[in-house]
Each structure stands twice: as C-alpha cells, then as structure tokens.
Design a protein around this motif. Structure first.
Motif, mmCIF file in Angstrom:
data_model
loop_
_atom_site.group_PDB
_atom_site.id
_atom_site.type_symbol
_atom_site.label_atom_id
_atom_site.label_comp_id
_atom_site.label_asym_id
_atom_site.label_seq_id
_atom_site.Cartn_x
_atom_site.Cartn_y
_atom_site.Cartn_z
ATOM 1 N N ARG A 197 124.852 48.517 41.292
ATOM 2 C CA ARG A 197 125.914 49.408 40.843
ATOM 3 C C ARG A 197 125.329 50.766 40.449
ATOM 4 N NH1 ARG A 197 128.202 47.768 35.231
ATOM 5 N NH2 ARG A 197 126.391 48.893 34.456
ATOM 6 N N GLU A 198 124.206 50.740 39.725
ATOM 7 C CA GLU A 198 123.600 51.992 39.272
ATOM 8 C C GLU A 198 123.116 52.838 40.445
ATOM 9 O OE1 GLU A 198 123.572 53.128 36.069
ATOM 10 O OE2 GLU A 198 124.871 51.382 35.737
ATOM 11 N N LEU A 199 122.481 52.207 41.424
ATOM 12 C CA LEU A 199 121.974 52.970 42.566
ATOM 13 C C LEU A 199 123.125 53.525 43.396
ATOM 14 C CD1 LEU A 199 118.928 50.802 43.710
ATOM 15 C CD2 LEU A 199 118.944 52.864 42.293
ATOM 16 N N SER B 157 131.164 56.783 33.271
ATOM 17 C CA SER B 157 130.680 57.063 31.911
ATOM 18 C C SER B 157 129.179 56.827 31.765
ATOM 19 C CB SER B 157 131.398 56.154 30.921
ATOM 20 O OG SER B 157 130.996 54.814 31.151
ATOM 21 N N HIS B 158 128.579 56.125 32.726
ATOM 22 C CA HIS B 158 127.175 55.739 32.627
ATOM 23 C C HIS B 158 126.937 54.834 31.424
ATOM 24 C CE1 HIS B 158 125.744 59.161 35.412
ATOM 25 N NE2 HIS B 158 127.039 59.070 35.464
ATOM 26 N N ASP B 159 127.994 54.209 30.973
ATOM 27 C CA ASP B 159 127.927 53.245 29.877
ATOM 28 C C ASP B 159 127.872 51.867 30.542
ATOM 29 O OD1 ASP B 159 128.355 51.726 27.608
ATOM 30 O OD2 ASP B 159 130.325 52.559 27.137
ATOM 31 N N SER C 137 126.096 54.164 42.257
ATOM 32 C CA SER C 137 126.717 55.198 41.436
ATOM 33 C C SER C 137 125.977 56.534 41.600
ATOM 34 C CB SER C 137 126.698 54.733 39.981
ATOM 35 O OG SER C 137 127.175 55.714 39.126
ATOM 36 N N ASN C 138 124.650 56.479 41.593
ATOM 37 C CA ASN C 138 123.860 57.694 41.803
ATOM 38 C C ASN C 138 124.086 58.275 43.195
ATOM 39 O OD1 ASN C 138 122.788 57.469 39.274
ATOM 40 N ND2 ASN C 138 120.782 56.726 39.935
ATOM 41 N N ALA C 139 124.146 57.392 44.202
ATOM 42 C CA ALA C 139 124.352 57.857 45.570
ATOM 43 C C ALA C 139 125.721 58.522 45.693
ATOM 44 C CB ALA C 139 124.240 56.680 46.537
HETATM 45 MG MG MG Z 1 123.020 56.908 37.328
#
Ligand code: MG
Ligand code: ADP
Length: 637
Positions: A34-36, A261-263, A38-40
């Motif tokens: 999810r984090e990767l 939110s990056h939460d 989200s960054n993409a």
């Molecule tokens: Mg991120």
C-alpha cells in the motif's frame, strides 16, 4: 563519468526507524505494498500536474500507470511507475532522511515504551512509508529518473545504516522499487509476496481506489487448457469520493484515508458531502483518531486536497479549511474550477469561500452529532483536537455558537470528566448569573488557588481552563446561552444571597471603617506592585490573593506575550485581604498601635509575595522574599 557506487549513511533518525522496520515491530506486513503504491500514485499525480503547468517539460502523460512485476525465481517484487521520478539529490534527501516533524519526539517515545503494542501504535500513528518495504525485503533497489532529466539514479540498501547510490544511463522515467523478498515465514507473518494471488488481494484490499491503473501480469488458462500471461488492471480505479457509502465499504474508505493522510491508523469519522447545481463538488473528509505530533507547530499544514474533475490539483489546500480545523483530512473535488487555479485565486474565489463555509459547518455538525450519539468517540475527539478547535472561538466568529456547543472543559464539578457548557448551565445554582472560570497553568494550581475558596465554600462550579488558547478566547467570547463568562480572579465577587447581604451589611460597614487606615497605608507601601489593596469576599482560609480588573491581562497571558517577545507595560493588579485571617487582623492591630512601620513594611511585602505564590505566580526577587521570611520565622522561635 565516475560510475563507482558511492556509499552513504542514513541520517541518524532514519537509521533508527529503519532498524525498527527491519526488526519488524509492526505486525501487518501487507501494508508495505500500500505504501509503495501510494508513493507511486503521488508521483503520477505530480507528473500530471507538472506537465500541465510547465509546457516545456517533455513528457508523455498519456499512459500513466503503476506496474507490479514478480520474478518468482529471483524472489523479487518490483513496483514501477512512470511518474515524476527523483533526481539524485532528491533520492538522498527524501529516501535517506526523514524530514517529518515530530520524528525526534516519536523516537523518544518509542525508546520509552518497552511494550511492543504501544510501539506499534506509535509507529502506526507516524507511518514510515517507504521504509516499510524493509519489513518484507532484506534488500531494496530503487532506480529512478526525474521527468525532464537525462541521468538516472540507482539506490540500494539492506536497511542497515548505509545505502549505495550511483548514476545510471538507461533508467526509464519514473521510479522502480525492487524488493528482494525475505523467505516466507509463518511465524513472522511473512507470506509469499511473490505469489500473484497474494499481491492481487493486497491491492484490492488497500489500493483499489487509486485513480491510476495498477497492472500486473497474470496467468490465464483458456478453454483448451492453454495458459498465457497477460497484463491485467487489478484495481477498479473509481474515485472513492464519487461513490456513495453503499457503493463502497467502510474498509475502502479507511484505506483511502490512510493513502491521503499517510496515517496507518483508522480515522475517527468519515464525512461525505455532495453539492449539485451551479457549483458542483464532492467532498470526502476524515477526522483522524489521534492528533499528529506536529499539530501545534507553527508550520503545520492543512489536510485537505483539492481535485478538479478527478484531477489532483494541490495538497493542503488552506482555502478549504480554516486553521483551527487543520487536522481534518480529505479530498474535495470541484467540477467547475479551472485546472490551473492557484492558491491566490482560490483564496479570493467566492464559490470557494461558500464551499469552505459549508465544509466547516459540516465538520462541526458531525462533531455535534458525535457528542450526543457517541459520547466516547466525542471524548476521544475532544482530547485529541479540543485545543485546536478552541482556536476557532477566537477566529471564526460565524461559528462561535456551534463551537461553544461542542466544546467541553474541565471543571470543579467532576475531576474525571470534562463538562459541556450546556451541562454547566443546567447545573447552575439558583440565582447564579455567570459561568465562572479560572485560567492557569495546571489543574492543581487552579484548584488550590485562593480565588477558589469562596466558590468552593458556597458550592459554585468553576471551569478549570489550562490550555494556552483558553487565555485568548475568554477575552473575546462574551457569553453562552445568555450567561456571561466571569473569571473568578477578576473584578469584585459577590456570592452572597440578598438575605446574607442584608445581615452582613452592618458588619461590613464596620470592617471597612476599621480597615480604612491599613488599606491606604498598604496601597502606598505596595504601590510598585499593585494598584489597590482592598478587603476580600472571596477568601475563607488564605490571608490574601491578587485579582485583576475585568480587562487586566492575566499573569499567564502576560507570560505568553513576553515569551513571544512582546513588550508589555508592567501589569498592576489588586491585592485583596481576608479580614477573618489572624495575620490580616493582627497586622491591622499592629499598624494602629505602632508609630514606626518599618517592621510592618516587611510583613506587607511578604503578604503580597504569598498571594503571588498562591496563584502560581513568580516572585520578582525570590531571594529577598526568602530573607524576609527567614527573619520573621526566626523571631517566632
Ligand atoms: Mg508514502
Ligand atoms: P511520504 O509518502 O509520507 O512522504 P515515504 O517514506 O513514503 O513518505 O516517501 C518519502 C518521499 O520519497 C516521498 O514524499 C516522495 O517525495 C519520495 N518518493 C517515494 N516514492 C516515490 C516514487 N515512486 N516516485 C517519486 N518520489 C517518491
């Protein structure tokens, strides 16, 4: 060109956070993807925006996407985007360091908490983004090239303190992050992240709403049993804010919240809004379940993103949310704005102002509903965000009433549970006209303050206001429900009933006469410190206290102004004496009998110093006070 990889060290904070990830204190490992993604997704948004703003940027934005590539033999998983990419310096600054404010604070708390559950919670609140890849990979390689630049950069690390960085010539525009997966391990909850089904499941669970295609090659078996591999888009790409609560699950809304939110923790409330007609927009807002570490730092940004017709336009759009609601996160998608609106235009746009007004009302009314329908949740909300919301009492005149309705305050009624003003008013004693409060640095200072004595003796409830912002709003808010706010440390206090007043009248007149001499002598003696000395009706046990006039600056506020570097003339208040106290009556007697007042002058000074200390104030010359006091005490032996 020098193509030797260069070895660099992670910034100290980054190294510590990485350690935590490598040694996995976080139990849900799936979220690395999810984090990767989200960054993409952010990188694709940024590219589209930059291409739109900068017509000279030579990039093709027709086919923006995120590809997931699995190499089962090598046990690698690659997340590739053709977004904005990073320059070498950006890689060093963005990936090698953690710039988030509150990092030091977080690390301190993590060190303190030995309990892994609590540590997880903290990390979750903070969110460590890219570094979460080290939960599942023992080596991560990132190859990136920034849009508009020729040279690419290759970054690699095993998460243990250093990374290597080197230029590459043939990098595609955008970023590819390759994870060299750790071996599967059921005990450590490590799944086979090289399995198609697992990846698909994670994407659909956590990233379905991403508005860019997330593609992966999957195996397909046709009717004749022949298998081929084909590229498939695994997410539905539907903008979540355009969907109703029925069309999307609660889980999806929560994951969307985490993306923007990056939460890593669930939101407290989800708020959906839709306006049709001349100015169409959709909004999906969230109230987080905890305050970010930097909520009260000056540079704190606001959390609402602006989209125009599904296209991301800007982060932290301050035109959409007032500062006191800066913790609200979410997305507003407007139909009728130009794609190249600027922040300046937004600030002045009438439609935007109308929209903002509606958003604010909606957020406040959501809290109001929470207050009646879900008191526990409301209490969490107020504990986390109350001090920020109270800033609105000073700044948002239009919504002052509503904010007063949804606010709660500590009070002398119940030490455990804060009270709303509505509840306070319902408990008001017969004949009580005002809402009493006292501001101060802490609950114990306030509760033990001499100002409280008569109020406690007569059973009047007093609000205990200890947030710095309380000092500000009490000056600008006059009343709630027709009842004025009255500081118990200001003005004259008269808590007696008519009857009590009558019976005490003659006694008071006599006191005034008896004390007239002493009071004028003291007023003169202490003229550098106070503007008046008078008899008090608010004291029962203390000899003296200091009070202000209605418009006098309180000591806490005075301290705050000075801390901010503001010049302030010295504030003189009023010294009130308790004639029932033996020290005060004794002083009167001694003053009436003695010719020479030198010994008494010290007592006067001590009396003033004690009153100052009792309200939590600071003596201007503590060593002098000590000397006088020690002297006096010596005489008593
Ligand atoms: Mg991120
Ligand atoms: P966050 O997303 O909360 O800022 P991350 O650790 O996830 O924190 O990422 C750090 C930064 O690295 C991002 O803010 C972004 O600037 C940069 N970054 C990460 N991944 C990419 C990517 N795929 N493309 C471009 N920049 C990226």
């Amino acid at each position: 060109m020098d193509t030797q990889p260069e070895t660099l060290e992670f910034q100290a904070e980054a190294r510590q956070l990485l350690q935590l990830m490598v040694h996995s204190i976080y139990s849900n490992k799936d979220i690395f993807l999810r984090e990767l993604i989200s960054n993409a997704s952010d990188a694709l948004d940024k590219l589209r925006l930059e291409a739109f703003r900068d017509k000279d940027l030579q990039v093709d934005t027709a086919d923006l996407h995120i590809d997931l590539e699995v190499d089962k033999a090598q046990r690698t998983l690659t997340v590739r985007d053709n977004g904005i990419g990073m320059s070498r310096d950006e890689v060093v600054n963005l990936i090698g360091t953690i710039a988030k404010s509150g990092t030091a604070e977080l690390l301190r708390k993590l060190k303190e908490s030995k309990d892994t559950g609590a540590s997880q919670e903290l990390i979750g609140q903070f969110g460590v983004g890219f570094y979460s890849s080290f939960m599942v990979a023992d080596k991560v390689t990132l190859v990136t090239r920034r849009a508009g630049e020729d040279q690419g950069t290759r970054w690699e690390s095993s998460g243990e303190g250093t990374y290597t960085i080197e230029p590459v010539d043939d990098a595609a525009q955008g970023t590819a992050v390759t994870l060299h997966l750790k071996p599967e391990d059921s005990e450590d909850h490590l799944f086979d992240y090289a399995a198609d089904w697992k990846i698909k499941e994670i994407v659909q669970r956590y990233s379905d709403f991403i508005t860019w295609p997330i593609r992966m090659e999957v195996e397909r078996t046709d009717g004749e049993g022949k298998t081929t591999r084909e590229l498939q888009t695994v997410n539905s790409m539907k903008a979540l804010w355009a969907r109703s609560r029925e069309e999307a699950s609660e889980e999806e809304f929560k994951e969307f919240y985490k993306h923007i939110s990056h939460d890593w923790t669930d939101p407290l409330e989800i708020i959906q809004m839709k306006a049709e007609g001349t100015f169409e927009y959709q909004a999906l807002l969230f109230i987080p379940s905890h305050a970010p570490l930097d909520l009260y730092l000056r540079e704190r940004k606001r959390g609402v993103q602006l989209y125009v017709k599904r296209v991301f336009i800007m982060d932290d759009c301050e035109a959409l949310m007032p500062e006191y609601l800066r913790f609200v996160k979410g997305v507003v998608d407007a139909q009728d704005l130009s794609l190249n609106v600027s922040r300046e235009i937004l600030q002045q746009d009438r439609q935007i102002q109308l929209m903002r007004r509606r958003l604010v009302k909606k957020v406040l009314s959501t809290v109001k509903t929470m207050l009646t329908e879900n008191p526990d949740r409301y209490q969490t909300f107020w504990k986390e965000f109350g001090p920020a919301v109270k800033e609105g009492l000073v700044n948002d005149f239009d919504n002052r009433e509503t904010i007063l309705e949804i606010a709660s305050f500590d009070s002398t009624h119940d030490a455990e549970k804060p009270t709303t003003l509505r509840e306070y008013v319902e408990r008001m004693k017969e004949g009580q006209e005002h809402i009493y409060y006292l501001t101060g640095a802490s609950r114990s200072i306030i509760e033990n303050s001499p100002h409280m004595e008569a109020f406690r003796a007569k059973g009047f409830e007093v609000l205990v206001l200890t947030d710095p912002v309380d000092e500000m709003w009490v000056d600008s808010v006059n009343e709630f429900d027709g009842k004025h706010f009255q500081s118990i440390a200001k003005g004259q206090v008269d808590l007696d009933t008519e009857e009590e007043k009558k019976s005490a009248e003659s006694e008071r007149d006599q006191q005034q006469k008896d004390y007239a001499d002493l009071l004028s002598w003291l007023t003169k003696k202490l003229e550098e410190n106070v503007k008046e000395v008078r008899l008090s009706s608010r004291l029962t046990t203390s000899p003296a206290c200091i009070v202000g006039d209605a418009h006098d600056v309180t000591p806490t506020l005075e301290k705050m102004y000075r801390a901010m570097g503001q010049e302030l003339p010295p504030v003189k208040r009023i010294l009130e004496l308790n004639p029932a106290h033996p020290l005060v009556s004794g002083l009167r007697k001694a003053h009436a009998e003695r010719e020479d007042d030198s010994g008494l002058a010290d007592t006067a000074e001590l009396l003033y110093g004690m009153a100052l200390l009792a309200e939590g104030g600071e003596l201007s010359d503590p060593s002098r006070f000590m000397r006088l006091l020690a002297d006096r005490l010596a005489h008593t032996l």
